[in-house]
Design a protein around this motif. Structure first.
Motif, PDB file in Angstrom:
ATOM      1  N   TRP A   8       0.838  -1.201   0.000  1.00  0.00           N
ATOM      2  CA  TRP A   8       0.000   0.000   0.000  1.00  0.00           C
ATOM      3  C   TRP A   8       0.873   1.251   0.000  1.00  0.00           C
ATOM      4  N   LYS A  20      -0.152  -4.027   3.626  1.00  0.00           N
ATOM      5  CA  LYS A  20      -1.436  -4.648   3.295  1.00  0.00           C
ATOM      6  C   LYS A  20      -1.647  -4.678   1.780  1.00  0.00           C
ATOM      7  N   GLN A  22      -4.163  -3.866  -0.742  1.00  0.00           N
ATOM      8  CA  GLN A  22      -5.401  -3.159  -1.056  1.00  0.00           C
ATOM      9  C   GLN A  22      -5.648  -3.320  -2.553  1.00  0.00           C
ATOM     10  N   TYR A  24      -7.615  -1.977  -4.592  1.00  0.00           N
ATOM     11  CA  TYR A  24      -7.672  -0.660  -5.253  1.00  0.00           C
ATOM     12  C   TYR A  24      -6.282  -0.233  -5.734  1.00  0.00           C
ATOM     13  N   GLU A  70     -12.064  -6.578  -0.832  1.00  0.00           N
ATOM     14  CA  GLU A  70     -11.445  -5.264  -0.736  1.00  0.00           C
ATOM     15  C   GLU A  70      -9.961  -5.282  -0.394  1.00  0.00           C
ATOM     16  N   ALA A  71      -9.552  -6.065   0.604  1.00  0.00           N
ATOM     17  CA  ALA A  71      -8.181  -5.948   1.108  1.00  0.00           C
ATOM     18  C   ALA A  71      -7.763  -7.220   1.829  1.00  0.00           C
ATOM     19  N   MET A  82     -10.562  -3.269   6.447  1.00  0.00           N
ATOM     20  CA  MET A  82     -10.490  -3.324   4.988  1.00  0.00           C
ATOM     21  C   MET A  82     -10.649  -1.960   4.341  1.00  0.00           C
ATOM     22  N   LEU A  84     -10.466   1.613   2.663  1.00  0.00           N
ATOM     23  CA  LEU A  84      -9.521   2.314   1.805  1.00  0.00           C
ATOM     24  C   LEU A  84      -9.012   3.574   2.489  1.00  0.00           C
ATOM     25  N   THR A  97     -13.492   0.299  -5.380  1.00  0.00           N
ATOM     26  CA  THR A  97     -12.491  -0.673  -5.811  1.00  0.00           C
ATOM     27  C   THR A  97     -12.930  -1.365  -7.101  1.00  0.00           C
TER      28      THR A  97
END
Length: 310
Positions: A8, A20, A22, A24, A70-71, A82, A84, A97
């Motif tokens: 991230w 993590k 992520q 996105y 999501e994560a 999770m 963002l 996402t």
């Protein structure tokens, strides 16, 4: 290189800061790498984009109930938070996402005509049409594993952004049935977004229908997406209002958001009309992505139109 995916965030020396996964963020890496390959032909960039695509499909795709989680932790394990950002709901699936996975897969498919990728891009478009798009043509924002949504927030910028990103995805995919389905929805999505369009030419941020609270600030990215979204609406429908709104928003940007002294755009114009000089000019959540892309999209589209009229 150990677990796949991307961090991230990293420290200035390149070492990991937040490890993590992520989705996105990984989607944006795919988008950037695919565009770099498109622009330069760099094969290493394309191979990295493919690796990240397979990471998302292996770890994030919900094979039972569809969509993307999501994560994850660095090791692709379950992660408690999770979100963002602090402003988001802690849910396992989000519109935002999915929107940027859609954008990334569209860019990747432009340069890599893979059948599996085509199938997942088509599926993503269908997820938007059948799960994320509400009956009022607004996007629903946060979902649990079963696609239940208990949030009544209208994000006008995401509505108008999705109106053209969905259209672009359908056109790049080239599936006639999908193109027809999406083009029937685009005017409604743009009209829903238009509930936040102001007489001054700018688009407000969001409305919480549960509380009645309205965030009427005009954020830089919402205005950029409004210009492209309305221009795309005009190209699709031929209705003058789309072009008028695109031009009106661009005039609002020129008059209010562009910093004529030191460059770039301000974060936002506040509800009272004052310039937001507190939030970043450039930072973790602001860069020339939305506004740079807006400029390039409009240049590309108007250049193509000029060529076609000769």
């Amino acid at each position: 290189n150990e677990q796949g995916g991307t961090y991230w965030s990293i420290k200035p020396d390149g070492s990991p800061l937040d490890t993590k996964k992520q989705i996105y963020a990984i989607a944006f890496c795919i988008y950037g790498l695919a565009e770099w390959n498109r622009a330069t032909g760099d094969e290493e960039a394309l191979e990295l984009a493919k690796r990240l695509y397979f990471d998302i499909e292996k770890h994030s795709f919900d094979t039972r109930k569809n969509g993307y989680f999501e994560a994850f932790t660095k090791e692709w394990g379950t992660i408690q938070d999770m979100r963002l950002s602090d402003k988001d709901a802690n849910e396992s699936k989000t519109m935002n996402t999915h929107l940027h996975v859609l954008e990334a897969y569209t860019g990747l498919y432009r340069v890599w005509k893979d059948e599996g990728l085509a199938a997942q891009l088509k599926n993503l478009i269908e997820v938007f049409l059948e799960r994320i798009l509400g009956p009022d043509s607004h996007l629903r924002l946060f979902f649990d594993n079963d696609w239940n949504c208990n949030y009544r927030i209208y994000s006008y910028g995401h509505d108008i952004e999705a109106s053209w990103l969905l259209h672009e995805a359908a056109l790049v995919l080239g599936d006639a049935g999908i193109i027809d389905r999406v083009e029937k929805e685009v005017p409604g999505i743009a009209a829903a977004a238009g509930e936040g369009f102001t007489a001054e030419g700018g688009m407000i941020y969001e409305k919480d229908n549960a509380t009645g609270h309205i965030d009427a600030d005009r954020h830089w990215w919402v205005q950029a997406e409004s210009v492209v979204g309305y221009f795309n609406l005009w190209q699709l429908t031929g209705e003058p209002a789309g072009l008028e709104n695109a031009i009106s928003c661009w005039e609002f940007i020129k008059a209010n958001l562009i910093d004529r002294e030191s460059g770039e755009w301000f974060w936002s114009i506040r509800q009272d009309g004052s310039v937001n000089r507190t939030d970043d000019k450039a930072g973790f959540w602001k860069c020339p992505y939305h506004n740079g892309r807006m400029c390039m999209e409009l240049i590309e589209r108007t250049t193509a139109m000029a060529k076609n009229t000769k």
